[in-house]
Scaffold this motif. Structure first.
Motif, PDB file in Angstrom:
ATOM      1  N   PRO A   1      32.769  28.832  43.517  1.00 14.75           N
ATOM      2  CA  PRO A   1      33.140  30.102  44.138  1.00 14.75           C
ATOM      3  C   PRO A   1      34.657  30.288  44.137  1.00 14.75           C
ATOM      4  CG  PRO A   1      32.588  28.482  45.812  1.00 14.75           C
ATOM      5  CD  PRO A   1      32.250  27.855  44.488  1.00 14.75           C
ATOM      6  N   GLN A   2      35.069  31.531  44.312  1.00 21.09           N
ATOM      7  CA  GLN A   2      36.489  31.878  44.382  1.00 21.09           C
ATOM      8  C   GLN A   2      37.267  31.426  43.147  1.00 21.09           C
ATOM      9  OE1 GLN A   2      38.054  30.624  48.226  1.00 21.09           O
ATOM     10  NE2 GLN A   2      36.999  32.290  49.272  1.00 21.09           N
ATOM     11  N   THR A   3      36.604  31.490  41.984  1.00 23.58           N
ATOM     12  CA  THR A   3      37.273  31.290  40.698  1.00 23.58           C
ATOM     13  C   THR A   3      36.892  32.449  39.788  1.00 23.58           C
ATOM     14  OG1 THR A   3      35.452  29.978  39.731  1.00 23.58           O
ATOM     15  CG2 THR A   3      37.189  28.770  40.915  1.00 23.58           C
ATOM     16  N   TRP A   4      37.750  32.742  38.836  1.00 20.46           N
ATOM     17  CA  TRP A   4      37.488  33.849  37.903  1.00 20.46           C
ATOM     18  C   TRP A   4      38.217  33.589  36.600  1.00 20.46           C
ATOM     19  CZ3 TRP A   4      40.774  38.668  37.192  1.00 20.46           C
ATOM     20  CH2 TRP A   4      40.124  39.597  36.348  1.00 20.46           C
ATOM     21  N   GLU A   5      37.457  33.596  35.508  1.00 17.11           N
ATOM     22  CA  GLU A   5      38.052  33.428  34.177  1.00 17.11           C
ATOM     23  C   GLU A   5      38.453  34.805  33.656  1.00 17.11           C
ATOM     24  OE1 GLU A   5      36.528  30.187  31.620  1.00 17.11           O
ATOM     25  OE2 GLU A   5      34.784  30.217  32.962  1.00 17.11           O
ATOM     26  N   ASN A   6      39.694  35.139  33.881  1.00 17.53           N
ATOM     27  CA  ASN A   6      40.247  36.460  33.590  1.00 17.53           C
ATOM     28  C   ASN A   6      40.222  36.758  32.090  1.00 17.53           C
ATOM     29  OD1 ASN A   6      41.795  38.770  33.330  1.00 17.53           O
ATOM     30  ND2 ASN A   6      43.471  38.045  34.625  1.00 17.53           N
ATOM     31  N   PRO A   7      39.517  37.803  31.663  1.00 19.82           N
ATOM     32  CA  PRO A   7      39.439  38.092  30.219  1.00 19.82           C
ATOM     33  C   PRO A   7      40.756  38.574  29.615  1.00 19.82           C
ATOM     34  CG  PRO A   7      38.342  39.813  31.478  1.00 19.82           C
ATOM     35  CD  PRO A   7      38.673  38.721  32.456  1.00 19.82           C
ATOM     36  N   THR A   8      41.680  39.042  30.454  1.00 18.86           N
ATOM     37  CA  THR A   8      42.970  39.513  29.925  1.00 18.86           C
ATOM     38  C   THR A   8      44.010  38.394  29.858  1.00 18.86           C
ATOM     39  OG1 THR A   8      43.850  40.186  32.087  1.00 18.86           O
ATOM     40  CG2 THR A   8      42.513  41.794  30.882  1.00 18.86           C
ATOM     41  N   HIS A   9      43.678  37.241  30.405  1.00 21.29           N
ATOM     42  CA  HIS A   9      44.589  36.096  30.374  1.00 21.29           C
ATOM     43  C   HIS A   9      44.250  35.216  29.181  1.00 21.29           C
ATOM     44  CE1 HIS A   9      47.008  32.680  31.646  1.00 21.29           C
ATOM     45  NE2 HIS A   9      45.936  31.907  31.521  1.00 21.29           N
TER      46      HIS A   9
ATOM     47  N   THR B   1      45.302  42.543  40.563  1.00 19.08           N
ATOM     48  CA  THR B   1      44.984  42.663  39.142  1.00 19.08           C
ATOM     49  C   THR B   1      43.664  43.408  39.030  1.00 19.08           C
ATOM     50  OG1 THR B   1      44.778  41.426  37.052  1.00 19.08           O
ATOM     51  CG2 THR B   1      43.638  40.532  38.939  1.00 19.08           C
ATOM     52  N   GLY B   2      43.474  44.073  37.909  1.00 17.77           N
ATOM     53  CA  GLY B   2      42.246  44.831  37.712  1.00 17.77           C
ATOM     54  C   GLY B   2      41.102  43.953  37.266  1.00 17.77           C
ATOM     55  N   GLY B   3      39.899  44.274  37.759  1.00 19.22           N
ATOM     56  CA  GLY B   3      38.740  43.486  37.386  1.00 19.22           C
ATOM     57  C   GLY B   3      37.680  44.275  36.650  1.00 19.22           C
ATOM     58  N   GLY B   4      37.989  45.527  36.265  1.00 17.32           N
ATOM     59  CA  GLY B   4      36.999  46.324  35.554  1.00 17.32           C
ATOM     60  C   GLY B   4      35.771  46.558  36.414  1.00 17.32           C
ATOM     61  N   GLU B   5      34.603  46.132  35.917  1.00 15.01           N
ATOM     62  CA  GLU B   5      33.342  46.352  36.624  1.00 15.01           C
ATOM     63  C   GLU B   5      33.031  45.278  37.672  1.00 15.01           C
ATOM     64  OE1 GLU B   5      29.968  47.465  34.161  1.00 15.01           O
ATOM     65  OE2 GLU B   5      31.328  47.740  32.462  1.00 15.01           O
ATOM     66  N   ILE B   6      33.889  44.272  37.816  1.00 19.06           N
ATOM     67  CA  ILE B   6      33.669  43.239  38.820  1.00 19.06           C
ATOM     68  C   ILE B   6      33.667  43.857  40.209  1.00 19.06           C
ATOM     69  CG2 ILE B   6      34.592  41.149  39.883  1.00 19.06           C
ATOM     70  CD1 ILE B   6      33.590  40.531  37.173  1.00 19.06           C
ATOM     71  N   VAL B   7      32.673  43.513  41.028  1.00 19.58           N
ATOM     72  CA  VAL B   7      32.579  44.025  42.400  1.00 19.58           C
ATOM     73  C   VAL B   7      33.093  42.957  43.365  1.00 19.58           C
ATOM     74  CG1 VAL B   7      31.048  44.876  44.211  1.00 19.58           C
ATOM     75  CG2 VAL B   7      30.643  45.522  41.831  1.00 19.58           C
ATOM     76  N   CYS B   8      34.100  43.324  44.151  1.00 18.97           N
ATOM     77  CA  CYS B   8      34.759  42.367  45.038  1.00 18.97           C
ATOM     78  C   CYS B   8      34.363  42.536  46.507  1.00 18.97           C
ATOM     79  CB  CYS B   8      36.271  42.493  44.898  1.00 18.97           C
ATOM     80  SG  CYS B   8      36.903  42.028  43.275  1.00 18.97           S
ATOM     81  N   THR B   9      33.299  43.269  46.776  1.00 24.19           N
ATOM     82  CA  THR B   9      32.837  43.432  48.152  1.00 24.19           C
ATOM     83  C   THR B   9      32.608  42.063  48.796  1.00 24.19           C
ATOM     84  OG1 THR B   9      31.709  45.472  47.535  1.00 24.19           O
ATOM     85  CG2 THR B   9      31.089  44.475  49.628  1.00 24.19           C
ATOM     86  N   ASN B  10      33.195  41.858  49.964  1.00 26.03           N
ATOM     87  CA  ASN B  10      33.068  40.593  50.674  1.00 26.03           C
ATOM     88  C   ASN B  10      33.044  40.854  52.172  1.00 26.03           C
ATOM     89  OD1 ASN B  10      35.948  39.980  51.919  1.00 26.03           O
ATOM     90  ND2 ASN B  10      36.284  40.897  49.889  1.00 26.03           N
ATOM     91  N   THR B  11      32.769  39.824  52.952  1.00 21.56           N
ATOM     92  CA  THR B  11      32.685  40.008  54.403  1.00 21.56           C
ATOM     93  C   THR B  11      33.638  39.113  55.196  1.00 21.56           C
ATOM     94  OG1 THR B  11      30.875  38.405  54.593  1.00 21.56           O
ATOM     95  CG2 THR B  11      30.258  40.717  54.255  1.00 21.56           C
ATOM     96  N   THR B  12      34.424  38.273  54.508  1.00 25.82           N
ATOM     97  CA  THR B  12      35.281  37.322  55.238  1.00 25.82           C
ATOM     98  C   THR B  12      36.714  37.208  54.728  1.00 25.82           C
ATOM     99  OG1 THR B  12      34.661  35.418  53.860  1.00 25.82           O
ATOM    100  CG2 THR B  12      33.258  35.895  55.781  1.00 25.82           C
ATOM    101  N   VAL B  13      37.028  37.752  53.557  1.00 25.17           N
ATOM    102  CA  VAL B  13      38.368  37.571  52.978  1.00 25.17           C
ATOM    103  C   VAL B  13      39.281  38.641  53.578  1.00 25.17           C
ATOM    104  CG1 VAL B  13      39.714  37.333  50.864  1.00 25.17           C
ATOM    105  CG2 VAL B  13      37.284  36.726  50.859  1.00 25.17           C
ATOM    106  N   HIS B  14      39.954  38.297  54.661  1.00 24.87           N
ATOM    107  CA  HIS B  14      40.642  39.296  55.479  1.00 24.87           C
ATOM    108  C   HIS B  14      41.831  39.955  54.777  1.00 24.87           C
ATOM    109  CE1 HIS B  14      38.159  38.472  58.947  1.00 24.87           C
ATOM    110  NE2 HIS B  14      38.379  37.171  58.782  1.00 24.87           N
ATOM    111  N   GLU B  15      42.418  39.264  53.796  1.00 26.12           N
ATOM    112  CA  GLU B  15      43.534  39.873  53.062  1.00 26.12           C
ATOM    113  C   GLU B  15      43.064  40.784  51.937  1.00 26.12           C
ATOM    114  OE1 GLU B  15      43.242  35.592  51.354  1.00 26.12           O
ATOM    115  OE2 GLU B  15      42.656  36.712  53.142  1.00 26.12           O
ATOM    116  N   SER B  16      41.746  40.921  51.788  1.00 29.46           N
ATOM    117  CA  SER B  16      41.175  41.726  50.705  1.00 29.46           C
ATOM    118  C   SER B  16      40.879  43.152  51.169  1.00 29.46           C
ATOM    119  CB  SER B  16      39.880  41.081  50.206  1.00 29.46           C
ATOM    120  OG  SER B  16      39.190  41.946  49.320  1.00 29.46           O
ATOM    121  N   PRO B  17      41.247  44.137  50.381  1.00 27.35           N
ATOM    122  CA  PRO B  17      40.904  45.526  50.724  1.00 27.35           C
ATOM    123  C   PRO B  17      39.427  45.831  50.515  1.00 27.35           C
ATOM    124  CG  PRO B  17      41.991  45.461  48.589  1.00 27.35           C
ATOM    125  CD  PRO B  17      42.060  44.070  49.142  1.00 27.35           C
ATOM    126  N   PHE B  18      38.680  44.880  49.954  1.00 26.69           N
ATOM    127  CA  PHE B  18      37.257  45.096  49.660  1.00 26.69           C
ATOM    128  C   PHE B  18      36.339  44.561  50.765  1.00 26.69           C
ATOM    129  CE2 PHE B  18      39.487  44.501  45.563  1.00 26.69           C
ATOM    130  CZ  PHE B  18      39.245  45.729  44.977  1.00 26.69           C
TER     131      PHE B  18
END
Length: 290
Positions: free
Chosen positions: A99-107, A236-253
């Motif tokens: 969890p909390q990892t992402w293989e960024n396609p633009t990197h 950074t942009g994630g395209g179609e990735i959905v970042c909805t969460n319930t605990t990551v307080h620094e996240s706008p999602f």
């Protein structure tokens, strides 16, 4: 922290979803809300089990769905199952993601020369226990393999469940080579050939299909964690990735539990009886490179 899962719809169906809850019974995203580290001081990580060993259903965290439940991959309107390419039966490890990892396609990865595959980093647990779908286990990192999958970097991290009776004996990739003869070679063989029955060519690898050690793997994980953090905080942009969460307080999602409950109810109906698995899932494929 203990986690539980809630099944929606019927297993082995297009509608099937497996949602996650925390110890309080609140809905969470396994992608965003489960911490990467179980114990950062000891380099112990959390692993979300998507596919139990010996099974064939290609289950995955749904990165493009709200709250990212586990669901079965679909191709041309049909549920996907990995083929049994002799001598392998289904997945040969407990397979899942950090969890909390992402293989960024633009990197563009400096080690492979390719961008990431747009998913959490993949994990293969070599422990003796056959885990349950949706189980969250604590693991120790052993090494990593760099798969090049259709022009994308797709890291495969080898780990062992810290509760395994032999966990203390495994501390790096060479321990696997020494105590499980031919295991690493079989892992490479599995990833090289598993798509061939679908009419695709063999997969390719960086580093001539050699495993990199624990230190290397942990650095790759830290890099993908940084990419995830930029994603979930909208740096950074994630395209179609959905970042909805319930605990990551620094996240706008971040969303409230009422909204999370509405997401679950809308996603799929309540749990129903299992649908049958197609008979050809148990077929053996014998493959020899020409």
């Amino acid at each position: 922290m203990a986690y539980s899962v809630e099944q929606r719809a019927s297993a082995n169906s297009l509608e099937y979803r497996l949602f996650f809850k925390n110890v309080k019974g609140q809905y969470i995203s396994p992608f965003h809300d489960i911490p990467l580290y179980a114990d950062e001081t000891k380099n112990i990580f959390n692993m979300v089990v998507e596919v139990p060993r010996w099974t064939n259903a290609k289950m995955e965290i749904a990165t493009k769905d709200p709250l990212n439940p586990i669901k079965q991959d679909v191709k041309k309107g049909k549920l996907r199952y990995v083929a049994n390419v002799f001598p392998h039966k289904g997945y040969i490890w407990n397979y899942g993601a950090l969890p909390q990892t992402w293989e960024n396609p633009t990197h563009i990865d400096k080690n492979t020369g390719f961008g990431g595959d747009n998913d959490p980093i993949d994990v293969c647990d070599i422990g003796s226990k056959v885990c349950e779908r949706g189980e969250v286990i604590k693991v120790k990192i052993l090494g990593t393999l760099a798969l090049i999958d259709e022009g994308e970097t797709d890291w495969k991290v080898l780990v062992i469940n810290i509760e395994d009776p032999d966990a203390s004996l495994y501390n790096n990739i060479e321990d696997v080579r020494r105590m499980k003869p031919n295991y690493l070679e079989s892992t490479v063989d599995w990833f090289r050939r598993y798509k061939v029955p679908d009419g695709k060519p063999e997969n390719q690898f960086a580093f001539d299909a050699e495993f990199k050690d624990q230190d290397f793997a942990i650095e790759i994980i830290k890099s993908t964690h940084a990419h995830w953090k930029a994603l979930v905080t909208k740096n950074t942009g994630g395209g179609e990735i959905v970042c909805t969460n319930t605990t990551v307080h620094e996240s706008p999602f971040i969303c409230e539990q009422d909204d999370a409950e509405a997401i679950v109810k809308k996603a799929a109906p309540p749990c129903g009886p299992k649908s049958p698995i197609p008979q050809d899932v148990d077929k053996w494929y014998y493959y020899q490179k020409n």
